[in-house]
Design a protein around this motif. Structure first.
Motif, PDB file in Angstrom:
ATOM      1  N   TYR A   5       0.832  -1.202   0.000  1.00 49.17           N
ATOM      2  CA  TYR A   5       0.000   0.000   0.000  1.00 49.17           C
ATOM      3  C   TYR A   5       0.867   1.253   0.000  1.00 49.17           C
ATOM      4  CZ  TYR A   5      -4.157   2.794   0.913  1.00 49.17           C
ATOM      5  OH  TYR A   5      -5.181   3.698   0.804  1.00 49.17           O
ATOM      6  N   TYR A   6       1.924   1.251   0.815  1.00 46.33           N
ATOM      7  CA  TYR A   6       2.819   2.403   0.854  1.00 46.33           C
ATOM      8  C   TYR A   6       3.522   2.590  -0.483  1.00 46.33           C
ATOM      9  CZ  TYR A   6       2.416   3.726   5.743  1.00 46.33           C
ATOM     10  OH  TYR A   6       1.951   4.215   6.935  1.00 46.33           O
ATOM     11  N   HIS A   7       3.894   1.503  -1.136  1.00 46.81           N
ATOM     12  CA  HIS A   7       4.572   1.628  -2.418  1.00 46.81           C
ATOM     13  C   HIS A   7       3.590   1.986  -3.538  1.00 46.81           C
ATOM     14  CE1 HIS A   7       7.967  -0.209  -0.320  1.00 46.81           C
ATOM     15  NE2 HIS A   7       8.715   0.248  -1.298  1.00 46.81           N
ATOM     16  N   LEU A   8       2.311   1.619  -3.393  1.00 40.56           N
ATOM     17  CA  LEU A   8       1.311   2.051  -4.362  1.00 40.56           C
ATOM     18  C   LEU A   8       1.169   3.573  -4.334  1.00 40.56           C
ATOM     19  CD1 LEU A   8      -1.010   1.612  -6.371  1.00 40.56           C
ATOM     20  CD2 LEU A   8      -2.529   1.256  -4.405  1.00 40.56           C
ATOM     21  N   GLN A  11       8.391   9.032   4.896  1.00 41.18           N
ATOM     22  CA  GLN A  11       7.289   8.441   5.649  1.00 41.18           C
ATOM     23  C   GLN A  11       7.339   6.915   5.589  1.00 41.18           C
ATOM     24  OE1 GLN A  11       4.715  10.275   7.527  1.00 41.18           O
ATOM     25  NE2 GLN A  11       4.959   8.193   8.302  1.00 41.18           N
ATOM     26  N   THR A  12       7.654   6.378   4.423  1.00 40.38           N
ATOM     27  CA  THR A  12       7.775   4.928   4.282  1.00 40.38           C
ATOM     28  C   THR A  12       8.898   4.388   5.152  1.00 40.38           C
ATOM     29  OG1 THR A  12       6.964   5.047   2.001  1.00 40.38           O
ATOM     30  CG2 THR A  12       8.148   3.051   2.631  1.00 40.38           C
ATOM     31  N   ALA A  13      10.013   5.100   5.184  1.00 37.14           N
ATOM     32  CA  ALA A  13      11.147   4.659   5.999  1.00 37.14           C
ATOM     33  C   ALA A  13      10.783   4.615   7.478  1.00 37.14           C
ATOM     34  CB  ALA A  13      12.349   5.572   5.768  1.00 37.14           C
ATOM     35  N   PHE A  14      10.146   5.683   7.975  1.00 32.88           N
ATOM     36  CA  PHE A  14       9.821   5.757   9.398  1.00 32.88           C
ATOM     37  C   PHE A  14       8.681   4.813   9.784  1.00 32.88           C
ATOM     38  CE2 PHE A  14      12.246   9.702   9.246  1.00 32.88           C
ATOM     39  CZ  PHE A  14      12.893   9.673  10.480  1.00 32.88           C
ATOM     40  N   THR A  15       7.799   4.509   8.820  1.00 32.02           N
ATOM     41  CA  THR A  15       6.675   3.633   9.143  1.00 32.02           C
ATOM     42  C   THR A  15       7.059   2.163   9.037  1.00 32.02           C
ATOM     43  OG1 THR A  15       5.092   5.288   8.366  1.00 32.02           O
ATOM     44  CG2 THR A  15       4.306   3.025   8.574  1.00 32.02           C
ATOM     45  N   LEU A  16       7.628   1.767   7.919  1.00 29.00           N
ATOM     46  CA  LEU A  16       7.893   0.348   7.687  1.00 29.00           C
ATOM     47  C   LEU A  16       9.210  -0.126   8.300  1.00 29.00           C
ATOM     48  CD1 LEU A  16       6.733  -0.062   3.981  1.00 29.00           C
ATOM     49  CD2 LEU A  16       5.404  -0.292   6.087  1.00 29.00           C
ATOM     50  N   TYR A  17      10.158   0.791   8.485  1.00 32.62           N
ATOM     51  CA  TYR A  17      11.476   0.383   8.987  1.00 32.62           C
ATOM     52  C   TYR A  17      11.901   1.155  10.226  1.00 32.62           C
ATOM     53  CZ  TYR A  17      11.250  -0.860   4.066  1.00 32.62           C
ATOM     54  OH  TYR A  17      10.824  -1.318   2.857  1.00 32.62           O
ATOM     55  N   GLU A  24      -3.428   0.932   6.629  1.00 29.92           N
ATOM     56  CA  GLU A  24      -3.683   1.616   5.358  1.00 29.92           C
ATOM     57  C   GLU A  24      -4.404   2.944   5.587  1.00 29.92           C
ATOM     58  OE1 GLU A  24      -5.797  -1.206   3.030  1.00 29.92           O
ATOM     59  OE2 GLU A  24      -4.028  -2.451   2.615  1.00 29.92           O
ATOM     60  N   LEU A  25      -5.359   2.942   6.528  1.00 27.85           N
ATOM     61  CA  LEU A  25      -6.047   4.195   6.854  1.00 27.85           C
ATOM     62  C   LEU A  25      -5.073   5.215   7.451  1.00 27.85           C
ATOM     63  CD1 LEU A  25      -9.381   2.817   8.382  1.00 27.85           C
ATOM     64  CD2 LEU A  25      -9.019   3.774   6.094  1.00 27.85           C
ATOM     65  N   LEU A  26      -4.134   4.721   8.242  1.00 28.02           N
ATOM     66  CA  LEU A  26      -3.105   5.605   8.791  1.00 28.02           C
ATOM     67  C   LEU A  26      -2.245   6.179   7.665  1.00 28.02           C
ATOM     68  CD1 LEU A  26      -1.573   6.817  11.189  1.00 28.02           C
ATOM     69  CD2 LEU A  26      -0.222   4.708  11.300  1.00 28.02           C
ATOM     70  N   ALA A  27      -1.943   5.352   6.658  1.00 27.76           N
ATOM     71  CA  ALA A  27      -1.171   5.836   5.511  1.00 27.76           C
ATOM     72  C   ALA A  27      -1.920   6.945   4.781  1.00 27.76           C
ATOM     73  CB  ALA A  27      -0.871   4.679   4.556  1.00 27.76           C
ATOM     74  N   ASN A  28      -3.250   6.786   4.644  1.00 28.52           N
ATOM     75  CA  ASN A  28      -4.058   7.838   4.009  1.00 28.52           C
ATOM     76  C   ASN A  28      -3.962   9.143   4.793  1.00 28.52           C
ATOM     77  OD1 ASN A  28      -4.901   5.967   2.122  1.00 28.52           O
ATOM     78  ND2 ASN A  28      -6.816   5.505   3.175  1.00 28.52           N
TER      79      ASN A  28
END
Length: 274
Positions: A153-156, A198-204, A231-235
């Motif tokens: 989802y983050y990469h989408l 954001q992806t770095a701090f969320t997934l890693y 996913e809702l948090l990503a939004n």
């Protein structure tokens, strides 16, 4: 899969270039809106012209350093296995190819601007930049690493932001006098850089949603509900980033206009007030 530094480093490059592009577009437009032209890169003023091409050097050198990290450091120089590319590090090879496109873009623009060997109009340079973004888009869309679940989802979202970079850059070549297009190009690049962060701090990093965790090379969620909440948090994170960038851009325009505002802008404001 990826890593924290593997997202922060390219994110930093995109963010720095995007912010500079936004500021440059605002200053050029507020200084003289009638002569405004879309630029795929912006010279750094002052310092007797010594830093004029700094943006291009950041793109070329920064991209090359990241390229070397992906191709040599991350693979531990184990590039080949039985005469073929090491399948374990295919994602590193793909990232290196993406970065190489931006290195080539930086070098082409430098050749075009500093020499007479490759004189290209700004529209052509915009299309070359769009080609580099397109390579990045297809890399993440057809990644050899299968992105599933929350990671997917983050990469989408990242792919969608890259698509905005492509569209705005191509539009810049087609509408070379459009201030909104040039501004949108800088905003989309900055958003891409921030989403890498954001992806770095969320997934890693420390912002992993409750119920999900990084196990080996995969992000695993305890249940479907945990994945949906992630996913809702990503939004929400994407909305917050967009809001911050737009608010900062509006504030920067107000500051630039107050410092360098051209009479045409002042007259248009007075006409609206009247």
């Amino acid at each position: 899969m990826g890593s924290f530094p593997g997202h922060v480093l390219p994110g930093t490059l995109f963010l720095v270039i995007g912010v500079w592009h936004i500021w440059s577009a605002l200053v050029r437009y507020s200084s003289n809106p009638k002569s405004f032209r879309v630029r795929v890169w912006s010279p750094v003023p002052g310092f007797d012209g010594k830093l004029k091409y700094l943006e291009l050097y950041v793109v070329a050198i920064g991209g090359f350093i990241d390229f070397c990290i992906e191709l040599f450091y991350s693979t531990h120089l184990r590039l080949l296995v039985h005469g073929a590319l090491n399948p374990i590090h295919m994602n590193n090879f793909e990232h290196a190819g993406m970065l190489l496109m931006f290195v080539i873009f930086g070098l082409i623009v430098l050749l075009s601007e500093k020499t007479s060997f490759l004189p290209l109009p700004e529209g052509a340079l915009c299309l070359i930049a769009a080609t580099a973004f397109s390579a990045e888009y297809f890399l993440f869309f057809f990644h050899s690493t299968t992105h599933k679940g929350l990671e997917g989802y983050y990469h989408l979202i990242l792919v969608l932001l890259i698509g905005l970079c492509i569209l705005s850059t191509i539009a810049g070549a087609l509408m070379p006098t459009s201030f909104p297009i040039d501004l949108a190009s800088g905003i989309s690049v900055a958003l891409q850089g921030l989403w890498f962060y954001q992806t770095a701090f969320t997934l890693y990093g420390p912002m992993m949603p409750d119920g999900c965790q990084l196990k080996g090379n995969d992000v695993m969620c305890r249940s479907e509900d945990s994945e949906v909440r992630g996913e809702l948090l990503a939004n929400l994170q994407l909305f917050s980033i967009i809001f911050v960038v737009l608010a900062a851009t509006a504030g920067a325009y107000g500051f630039a206009a107050s410092e360098t505002s051209h009479k045409d802008i002042r007259n248009s404001h007075m006409a609206l007030d009247g």
